[in-house]
Design a protein around this motif. Structure first.
Motif, mmCIF file in Angstrom:
data_model
loop_
_atom_site.group_PDB
_atom_site.id
_atom_site.type_symbol
_atom_site.label_atom_id
_atom_site.label_comp_id
_atom_site.label_asym_id
_atom_site.label_seq_id
_atom_site.Cartn_x
_atom_site.Cartn_y
_atom_site.Cartn_z
ATOM 1 N N ALA A 1 -4.854 -12.678 8.533
ATOM 2 C CA ALA A 1 -4.195 -11.381 8.761
ATOM 3 C C ALA A 1 -4.535 -10.414 7.628
ATOM 4 O O ALA A 1 -4.798 -9.230 7.874
ATOM 5 C CB ALA A 1 -2.685 -11.569 8.877
ATOM 6 N N LEU A 2 -4.576 -10.908 6.399
ATOM 7 C CA LEU A 2 -4.933 -10.054 5.266
ATOM 8 C C LEU A 2 -6.412 -9.665 5.296
ATOM 9 O O LEU A 2 -6.794 -8.625 4.776
ATOM 10 C CB LEU A 2 -4.594 -10.749 3.950
ATOM 11 N N ARG A 3 -7.241 -10.510 5.898
ATOM 12 C CA ARG A 3 -8.654 -10.131 6.058
ATOM 13 C C ARG A 3 -8.775 -9.002 7.069
ATOM 14 O O ARG A 3 -9.432 -8.003 6.834
ATOM 15 C CB ARG A 3 -9.504 -11.327 6.517
ATOM 16 N N LYS A 4 -8.102 -9.158 8.208
ATOM 17 C CA LYS A 4 -8.216 -8.135 9.252
ATOM 18 C C LYS A 4 -7.487 -6.847 8.898
ATOM 19 O O LYS A 4 -7.953 -5.760 9.218
ATOM 20 C CB LYS A 4 -7.673 -8.670 10.580
ATOM 21 N N TRP A 5 -6.352 -6.973 8.229
ATOM 22 C CA TRP A 5 -5.532 -5.797 7.901
ATOM 23 C C TRP A 5 -5.105 -5.870 6.439
ATOM 24 O O TRP A 5 -3.951 -6.174 6.131
ATOM 25 C CB TRP A 5 -4.317 -5.718 8.826
ATOM 26 N N PRO A 6 -6.044 -5.595 5.520
ATOM 27 C CA PRO A 6 -5.699 -5.681 4.093
ATOM 28 C C PRO A 6 -4.639 -4.632 3.729
ATOM 29 O O PRO A 6 -4.514 -3.615 4.409
ATOM 30 C CB PRO A 6 -7.030 -5.395 3.388
ATOM 31 N N PRO A 7 -3.866 -4.894 2.674
ATOM 32 C CA PRO A 7 -2.824 -3.945 2.282
ATOM 33 C C PRO A 7 -3.360 -2.537 2.007
ATOM 34 O O PRO A 7 -2.678 -1.555 2.257
ATOM 35 C CB PRO A 7 -2.228 -4.554 1.015
ATOM 36 N N VAL A 8 -4.562 -2.447 1.455
ATOM 37 C CA VAL A 8 -5.214 -1.150 1.227
ATOM 38 C C VAL A 8 -6.662 -1.258 1.710
ATOM 39 O O VAL A 8 -7.287 -2.305 1.573
ATOM 40 C CB VAL A 8 -5.169 -0.712 -0.253
ATOM 41 N N PRO A 9 -7.214 -0.179 2.278
ATOM 42 C CA PRO A 9 -8.576 -0.255 2.803
ATOM 43 C C PRO A 9 -9.656 -0.222 1.734
ATOM 44 O O PRO A 9 -10.782 -0.643 1.965
ATOM 45 C CB PRO A 9 -8.682 0.968 3.711
ATOM 46 N N MET A 10 -9.319 0.282 0.543
ATOM 47 C CA MET A 10 -10.310 0.322 -0.534
ATOM 48 C C MET A 10 -9.584 0.346 -1.873
ATOM 49 O O MET A 10 -8.393 0.635 -1.936
ATOM 50 C CB MET A 10 -11.230 1.526 -0.403
ATOM 51 N N SER B 1 -14.327 -2.569 4.829
ATOM 52 C CA SER B 1 -15.713 -2.752 5.288
ATOM 53 C C SER B 1 -16.238 -4.150 4.975
ATOM 54 O O SER B 1 -16.915 -4.754 5.813
ATOM 55 C CB SER B 1 -16.616 -1.702 4.648
ATOM 56 N N PHE B 2 -15.953 -4.660 3.792
ATOM 57 C CA PHE B 2 -16.374 -6.029 3.467
ATOM 58 C C PHE B 2 -15.762 -7.022 4.447
ATOM 59 O O PHE B 2 -16.425 -7.935 4.923
ATOM 60 C CB PHE B 2 -15.950 -6.428 2.053
ATOM 61 N N HIS B 3 -14.481 -6.852 4.734
ATOM 62 C CA HIS B 3 -13.766 -7.786 5.609
ATOM 63 C C HIS B 3 -14.239 -7.730 7.054
ATOM 64 O O HIS B 3 -13.946 -8.627 7.832
ATOM 65 C CB HIS B 3 -12.261 -7.519 5.552
#
Length: 151
Positions: A11-20, A52-54
């Motif tokens: 879940a943290l990979r798909k929707w990280p707390p911040v995008p960058m 983007s990395f994720h």
């Protein structure tokens, strides 16, 4: 509990707390990327695109699919630790990441113990995101129904 850990990681990979995130370069660097030379000066700000990395096929095969098995003991070694960055990495990573993970797992444990989650008429599948720079926000929110379990 192992599968809960895998699910939280995915879940943290798909929707990280911040995008960058950003970092300040401390010394001059010369990099060669994709056959091009790149010079970064000391005191330049660098942005690290976590989102983007994720979602990069090079690092996460089939990145749009929710696959907790990516984080199983057998598969964890296939993940480049420099590309999975939900809380940053290195000496400047989030100081509260371990607490946040424990809190999240405890929260989901008690929710799943007492409720089942069900889609309802407002549930958007798949989720659509607003195009807001520097933020991850769904267009209509996240709608689910919680049904009490009979324990």
């Amino acid at each position: 509990m192992k599968y809960l850990d895998q699910t939280v990681c995915e879940a943290l990979r798909k929707w990280p707390p911040v995008p960058m995130t950003d970092r300040l370069c401390v010394k001059d660097y010369d990099l060669k990327l994709d056959g091009k030379n790149l010079h970064i000066n000391a005191n330049d700000s660098c942005y690290i695109p976590i989102w983007s990395f994720h979602r990069d096929l090079k690092y996460f095969p089939n990145p749009e699919k929710f696959e907790p098995e990516r984080f199983s003991e057998e598969n964890r070694g296939n993940i480049d630790p420099d590309t999975y960055l939900p809380f940053g990495v290195g000496p400047r990573n989030c100081i509260g990441s371990r607490f946040a993970l424990m809190e999240m797992k405890t929260f989901f444990y008690y929710l799943l113990l007492n409720f089942s989650f069900e889609a309802n008429s407002k549930t958007q599948i798949p989720l659509e995101f607003d195009n807001i720079p520097f933020d991850i926000k769904t267009k209509i929110g996240i709608w689910l129904s919680l049904k009490p379990r009979n324990n």
